[in-house]
Design a protein around this motif. Structure first.
Motif, short mmCIF file in Angstrom:
data_model
loop_
_atom_site.label_atom_id
_atom_site.label_comp_id
_atom_site.label_asym_id
_atom_site.label_seq_id
_atom_site.Cartn_x
_atom_site.Cartn_y
_atom_site.Cartn_z
N ALA B 102 0.85 -1.19 0.00
CA ALA B 102 0.00 0.00 0.00
C ALA B 102 0.88 1.24 0.00
O ALA B 102 1.70 1.44 0.90
CB ALA B 102 -0.96 0.04 1.19
N THR B 103 0.72 2.06 -1.03
CA THR B 103 1.56 3.23 -1.22
C THR B 103 1.60 4.18 -0.02
O THR B 103 2.68 4.60 0.39
CB THR B 103 1.11 3.96 -2.49
OG1 THR B 103 1.26 3.06 -3.58
CG2 THR B 103 1.93 5.20 -2.74
N PRO B 104 0.45 4.54 0.57
CA PRO B 104 0.50 5.49 1.70
C PRO B 104 1.36 4.96 2.86
O PRO B 104 2.15 5.72 3.45
CB PRO B 104 -0.96 5.61 2.14
CG PRO B 104 -1.76 5.17 0.97
CD PRO B 104 -0.94 4.17 0.24
N ASN B 105 1.23 3.68 3.17
CA ASN B 105 2.05 3.09 4.23
C ASN B 105 3.53 3.17 3.88
O ASN B 105 4.38 3.48 4.71
CB ASN B 105 1.68 1.62 4.44
CG ASN B 105 0.28 1.44 4.98
OD1 ASN B 105 -0.44 2.42 5.17
ND2 ASN B 105 -0.11 0.21 5.21
N THR B 106 3.83 2.88 2.62
CA THR B 106 5.21 2.84 2.20
C THR B 106 5.83 4.23 2.25
O THR B 106 6.97 4.40 2.69
CB THR B 106 5.29 2.27 0.77
OG1 THR B 106 4.47 1.11 0.71
CG2 THR B 106 6.71 1.93 0.40
N LEU B 107 5.05 5.24 1.82
CA LEU B 107 5.56 6.61 1.87
C LEU B 107 5.84 7.02 3.31
O LEU B 107 6.85 7.67 3.60
CB LEU B 107 4.55 7.57 1.25
CG LEU B 107 4.44 7.50 -0.28
CD1 LEU B 107 3.29 8.36 -0.76
CD2 LEU B 107 5.74 7.91 -0.95
N ALA B 108 4.95 6.63 4.24
CA ALA B 108 5.16 6.98 5.65
C ALA B 108 6.42 6.31 6.18
O ALA B 108 7.19 6.90 6.93
CB ALA B 108 3.94 6.55 6.47
N GLY B 109 6.64 5.07 5.75
CA GLY B 109 7.83 4.35 6.20
C GLY B 109 9.11 4.95 5.61
O GLY B 109 10.17 4.90 6.24
N ALA B 110 8.99 5.53 4.41
CA ALA B 110 10.17 6.09 3.75
C ALA B 110 10.81 7.19 4.59
O ALA B 110 12.03 7.32 4.67
CB ALA B 110 9.79 6.62 2.37
N ASP B 111 9.96 7.99 5.26
CA ASP B 111 10.48 9.04 6.14
C ASP B 111 11.40 8.46 7.20
O ASP B 111 12.48 8.99 7.49
CB ASP B 111 9.33 9.76 6.86
CG ASP B 111 8.49 10.57 5.90
OD1 ASP B 111 8.95 10.76 4.75
OD2 ASP B 111 7.38 10.98 6.28
N VAL B 112 10.93 7.36 7.80
CA VAL B 112 11.72 6.74 8.88
C VAL B 112 13.03 6.20 8.31
O VAL B 112 14.09 6.35 8.91
CB VAL B 112 10.91 5.61 9.55
CG1 VAL B 112 11.71 4.97 10.67
CG2 VAL B 112 9.59 6.15 10.07
#
Lengths: 287, 393
Positions: B102-112
């Motif tokens: 899921a793209t939104p989850n992945t984008l959030a994880g990218a920050d971390v």
């Protein structure tokens, strides 16, 4: 132009009937018995899985599976009702919500454990998948069948609750428990049977719905919102109300999606808000 | 009594033997996926794929033992995904943040990943911009514009369609697919005669299908997320009487997954999709992969499975190159120009964008030996993500 309008009306009505079939059981348990049963769609999901299992693994014909779906959901609900729900009939709405939503989570995990998370294949016989053409309009057979099933269920339910002795007992037990007990009505028994009836209808609705909406363990949550909308707009305790509400919502949803697709999913909520502001107790609500 | 005593003694003995030897150095891999909720099946398949790779290649790489820590987001929940990623980094001290769907989850994880400097192999999340959000991301799954663009060009140049209508789910992957298909279709000389976007969770598609049918397109491009919706949409086309001989249905591979086709039945015949993986791909490597997968999990792998499998391959090979070192700079340097032969065909990581480069297959649903399958009718090799390719210019 008129043709497409009639098509939208028909599709909307059929979609409404799908919602009605899913929610009519809830207007029995929530509406009449006043029990906030959020686990309603779990029973519908059970009915769906029963149908899929019998068709796919045992090779039963679709129609033969429907009574079994009804009975399985009813039987499961009797067990739960006697073990859990019964204790909370007089508890607050919040307690009932907490218990039943917990059961939804359990049922979702249970379905995923037994059947896996994958989507279940639903394959109906070909004659249910064709369409009849009448006056230049196509009427898919399955939608016609849904409409017929919904009408039959409405008539039978209303007749049973209004004109039979059992119906009178149910209404008495719901309206005034102490009085009903005093008159020698077995209130516990009546409640158990009524609850089983509501859940059985859910099972049947689930079995009928999966051809159109599919089946996976998320089912118990996905359709919860729709059935609650239908029952609350229709007015608690009113089978006819649920029928009218489902029709209105189905048609307005379909018309909205056809003529103003930008509004998309919002329209169904706008209709709900509008109707409830106009009549807070629902269209046919008595309390 | 005696036998019971014997039992206890042997149990204690077994425990002593099984007690861990002096700690072997480990690499901790955090996996963040949607193990429950609407997309639970995707996670099941991806987890099976990566487990199969570990099973086939031992769980020790470059002298280090792999340790997996699994976390469930319960669906599309970027806030949860971010918190889980933070906890994995801070509390569990993972070395690699992987999984991702899921793209939104992945984008959030990218920050971390960017802040904590953790290597982040993305096994699913399809949003185009994901690899730009952290310098430590390498993606092995796919992007929607990759297949939608290839299909848009193919539809005009080889399919011979001139007028198309597009129908997509109204959320960012749908928009990406729609835009890229329309752009490619127009660039190749076709005309888009209408489009509609429907809600992400839509139980009944007949109104939208009727709209499309009203304008009589030669081809209809559709995108819906996997799950129960592709079958519902396929049935709606059939019900509304969209004739597959006059109007071709085009779509991404999610539309014609094995499960969706089973539900659609003959209504699915003739649908043309562009995708990077199918269990029917004809290569020895894929045959072996499908066979092992079926033996272990009792079903066919799908594109999620192959994403998990290739993701593990990337992790294994990168660790081998760094000799077991886990700092993000070393791992991403090792991963960024890797190329290998996957069950899906030849694939590589683009050294500049760190995104996947792969073959896109054009398939048509046909009935083969009584079963509906995606039959490969054409393929486009070495497809890069077209959106990032344009950004470079």
């Amino acid at each position: 132009m008129i043709g497409s309008f009639a098509g939208v009306l028909f599709d909307g009505f059929a979609y409404g009937m799908l919602l009605f079939l899913l929610s009519v059981g809830l207007s029995v348990t929530l509406g009449m018995m006043n029990f906030v049963n959020l686990a309603h769609c779990s029973f519908a999901m059970l009915g769906g899985y029963v149908t899929v299992t019998l068709m796919d693994r045992a090779g039963w014909p679709f129609f033969a599976t429907l009574p079994v779906a009804f009975l399985a959901a009813a039987a499961a609900s009797v067990v739960l009702e006697r073990a859990l729900f019964r204790r909370l009939y007089r508890a607050s709405d919040l307690d009932q919500c907490l218990l039943t939503i917990g059961i939804v989570f359990v049922s979702v995990a249970g379905a995923a454990y037994v059947y896996g998370t994958l989507q279940q294949p639903v394959q109906l016989p070909d004659y249910l998948r064709t369409a009849v053409t009448l006056g230049g309009l196509r009427f898919p057979v399955y939608r016609l069948f849904l409409i017929g099933a919904a009408l039959v269920i409405t008539v039978v339910l209303v007749a049973a609750l209004e004109y039979t002795r059992f119906g009178a007992r149910v209404r008495a037990a719901v309206d005034n428990q102490r009085m009903a007990r005093g008159l020698g009505i077995d209130v516990d028994g009546v409640f158990a049977v009524t609850f089983a009836l509501g859940s059985g209808l859910a099972g049947l609705g689930g079995a009928l719905a999966i051809e159109m909406v599919g089946l996976d363990p998320a089912f118990a949550f996905t359709y919860l919102i729709y059935v609650i909308i239908v029952v609350s707009v229709g007015g608690l305790a009113s089978i006819g109300g649920s029928f009218v509400a489902a029709t209105l919502i189905g048609i307005s949803d379909m018309a909205g999606k056809y003529y103003i697709p930008q509004l998309g999913a919002f329209l169904i909520y706008l209709v709900m808000v509008g109707l409830l502001m106009w009549r807070p107790a629902g269209l046919f609500g008595r309390r | 009594m005696r036998s019971r005593l014997l039992g206890v003694v042997s149990l204690v003995g077994a425990l002593l033997v099984a007690a861990p030897a002096p700690a072997q150095p480990t690499v901790k891999i955090g996996l963040i996926m949607t193990y429950s909720g609407q997309f639970a099946d995707a996670a099941t398949q991806m987890d099976n794929g990566l487990k199969l790779y570990v099973k086939q290649h031992s769980d020790t790489v470059a002298g280090k033992k792999l340790e997996f820590i699994r976390r469930d987001t319960g669906g599309i929940a970027p806030d949860v995904a971010k918190r889980l990623a933070q906890e994995l980094v801070v509390r569990d001290r993972v070395d690699i943040l992987s999984g991702w769907m899921a793209t939104p989850n992945t984008l959030a994880g990218a920050d971390v990943s960017a802040e904590a400097r953790k290597f982040m192999p993305v096994m699913n999340g399809a949003g185009t911009l994901i690899p730009t959000k952290s310098p430590y991301i390498a993606r092995v799954s796919f992007t929607l514009p990759q297949s939608a663009g290839a299909l848009g060009t193919w539809a005009v140049t080889k399919g011979g369609f001139k007028k198309a209508y597009t129908m997509v789910s109204d959320f960012s992957p749908g928009h990406e697919a729609e835009q890229e298909f329309q752009r490619a279709f127009k660039e190749a000389g076709g005309e888009i005669i209408g489009s509609v976007r429907f809600p992400v969770a839509n139980p009944d598609f007949s109104a939208f299908v009727q709209r499309a049918k009203d304008v009589n397109p030669e081809a209809i491009f559709i995108f819906v997320p996997g799950g129960v919706q592709p079958a519902a949409l396929g049935k709606a086309f059939h019900e509304r009487g969209v004739d597959p001989k006059k109007t071709k249905i085009l779509g991404s591979g999610e539309v014609t997954t094995e499960q969706a086709l089973k539900s659609m039945g003959d209504a699915g015949i003739g649908i043309i999709t562009a995708w990077h993986y199918d269990y029917n791909i004809n290569s020895p490597l894929n045959h072996a992969f499908v066979k092992a997968y079926r033996e272990a999990y009792g079903r066919n792998p799908d594109f999620f499975s192959v994403g998990g499998y290739d993701g593990m391959h990337l992790i294994y090979e990168a660790l081998k190159k760094t000799g077991g070192k886990t700092d993000a700079e070393a791992l991403i340097a090792a991963a960024r120009d890797m190329a290998w032969e996957s069950p899906r065909g030849p694939m590589s990581v683009d050294p500049e964008t760190r995104d996947v480069v792969q073959t896109i297959y054009i398939r048509r649903v046909e009935k083969v030996a009584g079963e509906l399958v995606n039959v490969v009718i054409d393929k486009v090799e070495n497809v890069r993500d077209p959106v990032k390719a344009r950004m470079k210019k």
